[in-house]
Design an enzyme around this catalytic site. Structure first.
Site, mmCIF file in Angstrom:
data_model
loop_
_atom_site.group_PDB
_atom_site.id
_atom_site.type_symbol
_atom_site.label_atom_id
_atom_site.label_comp_id
_atom_site.label_asym_id
_atom_site.label_seq_id
_atom_site.Cartn_x
_atom_site.Cartn_y
_atom_site.Cartn_z
ATOM 1 N N SER A 1 -6.215 -0.575 10.975
ATOM 2 C CA SER A 1 -6.690 -1.845 10.432
ATOM 3 C C SER A 1 -8.089 -2.131 10.950
ATOM 4 O O SER A 1 -8.483 -1.626 12.007
ATOM 5 C CB SER A 1 -5.747 -2.975 10.857
ATOM 6 O OG SER A 1 -6.264 -4.235 10.500
ATOM 7 N N LYS B 1 -2.940 -2.078 16.839
ATOM 8 C CA LYS B 1 -3.785 -1.169 16.059
ATOM 9 C C LYS B 1 -4.835 -0.495 16.943
ATOM 10 O O LYS B 1 -5.175 0.680 16.736
ATOM 11 C CB LYS B 1 -4.439 -1.925 14.906
ATOM 12 C CG LYS B 1 -3.445 -2.440 13.865
ATOM 13 C CD LYS B 1 -2.624 -1.305 13.256
ATOM 14 C CE LYS B 1 -1.724 -1.776 12.143
ATOM 15 N NZ LYS B 1 -0.951 -0.688 11.505
ATOM 16 N N TYR C 1 -1.096 -8.034 16.866
ATOM 17 C CA TYR C 1 -1.272 -7.042 15.791
ATOM 18 C C TYR C 1 -2.530 -6.225 16.059
ATOM 19 O O TYR C 1 -2.525 -4.990 15.953
ATOM 20 C CB TYR C 1 -1.372 -7.767 14.450
ATOM 21 C CG TYR C 1 -1.615 -6.853 13.274
ATOM 22 C CD1 TYR C 1 -0.578 -6.112 12.714
ATOM 23 C CD2 TYR C 1 -2.883 -6.738 12.700
ATOM 24 C CE1 TYR C 1 -0.796 -5.277 11.628
ATOM 25 C CE2 TYR C 1 -3.110 -5.911 11.615
ATOM 26 C CZ TYR C 1 -2.062 -5.185 11.085
ATOM 27 O OH TYR C 1 -2.288 -4.352 10.008
ATOM 28 N N ILE D 1 0.829 -1.201 0.000
ATOM 29 C CA ILE D 1 0.000 0.000 0.000
ATOM 30 C C ILE D 1 0.866 1.255 0.000
ATOM 31 O O ILE D 1 0.550 2.236 -0.671
ATOM 32 C CB ILE D 1 -0.943 -0.001 1.232
ATOM 33 C CG1 ILE D 1 -1.918 -1.181 1.154
ATOM 34 C CG2 ILE D 1 -1.725 1.311 1.306
ATOM 35 C CD1 ILE D 1 -2.737 -1.384 2.415
#
Length: 321
Positions: A184, A201, A197, A54
């Site tokens: 996310s 976030k 993870y 990205i």
């Protein structure tokens, strides 16, 4: 008259349902069709994690909108590759390369900020796009090692927040600045198999929404972007071929639209992830019940390299494809 009303109501419901099922972003984001070029043109935009995925696509799209680009990542050779692709008509300004390791500590990050601020004389960083992040293979929450925990938070949370703390005073001195944070869907909902993870976030969401509330009246904007599964060069292999992912190009385009329209938080994903985000946000009892049904099966599907976003996970583990 009643029959007409019922028909009109049913048509509206059908159109709304169709729009929702085919959406790849939240309704506010989908209402914005194009980026505001004047918000990007001639502005200094610093993108981390720009060597692939990205971040690389963001760099290309921002350059095409006339941005003065600074691109960062750990791999300088890959940054050079990205820069070479941006030369000429795709980038009206010389693209500046700034190798950066978010886990390198405050001293190193301070030097990076000072260098970024000096790249374009008379212009400091207008947009800081926090795209760099560390992910790990999906595994059970209890199987996370201390090394994985520390490495993930050092990059995703501590490094990102430290870079922000060091850059924000320069923005405040000019009276404007914009942080765009690639969070996310895992920062909004439970993410079975991605506990650390997801935690990192959630931490970013909390910090940056609070930062905006403290500094928005001093000219600092924050846009938090929450993508679901995105197709990148990293995950384009056969192992995830059965997963329906949004393209990096569309994700980058929507991110720039969100930033240039000053949106505070946006969700970017195909279904069913987008629907789950709505459920958890607005009907948490149902949303968390649904994720509890999926959790164990998703971890098993990940272990078998299967589809971890399939609706079939509600009924049993997804076999490898």
């Amino acid at each position: 008259m009643l029959l007409v009303f019922i028909c009109v109501f049913l048509v509206i419901v059908f159109l709304f349902t169709f729009k929702f099922v085919t959406a790849y972003g939240d309704f506010t984001l989908m209402s914005k069709k194009h980026p505001k070029r004047h918000q990007i043109e001639d502005k200094v935009v610093w993108v981390t994690g720009a060597s692939r995925g990205i971040g690389e696509v963001l760099a290309k799209q921002l350059a095409s909108l006339g941005a003065k680009l600074i691109i960062s990542a750990r791999n300088e050779a890959e940054l050079e590759r990205v820069k070479s692709q941006l030369k000429g008509k795709h980038a009206p300004y010389d693209v500046k390369i700034l190798p950066l390791d978010l886990a390198s500590g405050e001293g190193s990050l301070r030097m990076a900020v000072e260098k970024a601020e000096s790249f374009f004389p008379g212009s400091g960083v207008d947009y800081m796009i926090h795209n760099a992040a560390l992910d790990r293979p999906k595994t059970s929450a209890l199987d996370i090692t201390e090394e994985d925990l520390k490495a993930t938070f050092d990059v995703n949370v501590i490094g990102t927040i430290t870079l922000t703390r060091l850059l924000a005073p320069f923005m405040l001195s000019r009276g404007h600045g914009h942080f765009v944070v690639m969070s996310s869907a895992a920062g909004k909902t439970p993410a079975s198999g991605q506990a650390v993870y997801s935690a990192s976030k959630h931490a970013l969401n909390g910090y940056f929404h609070t930062l905006r509330s403290e500094l928005c009246q001093k000219g600092i904007n924050v846009t938090v972007v929450c993508p679901g599964p995105i197709e990148t060069s990293k995950n384009s292999g056969a192992k995830v071929s059965s997963e329906r992912r949004l393209s990096s190009e569309k994700c980058a385009e929507l991110t720039i639209i969100a930033a240039t329209h000053g949106l505070k938080e946006v969700w970017i994903s195909n279904q069913p992830v987008l629907a789950v985000m709505y459920l958890v946000q607005y009907m948490p009892t149902i949303g968390y019940w649904l994720m509890d049904k999926v959790g164990k099966n998703r971890v098993e599907a990940a272990a078998q390299k299967g589809n971890t976003y399939s609706l079939s996970l509600l009924f049993g583990k997804k076999k490898a494809t």
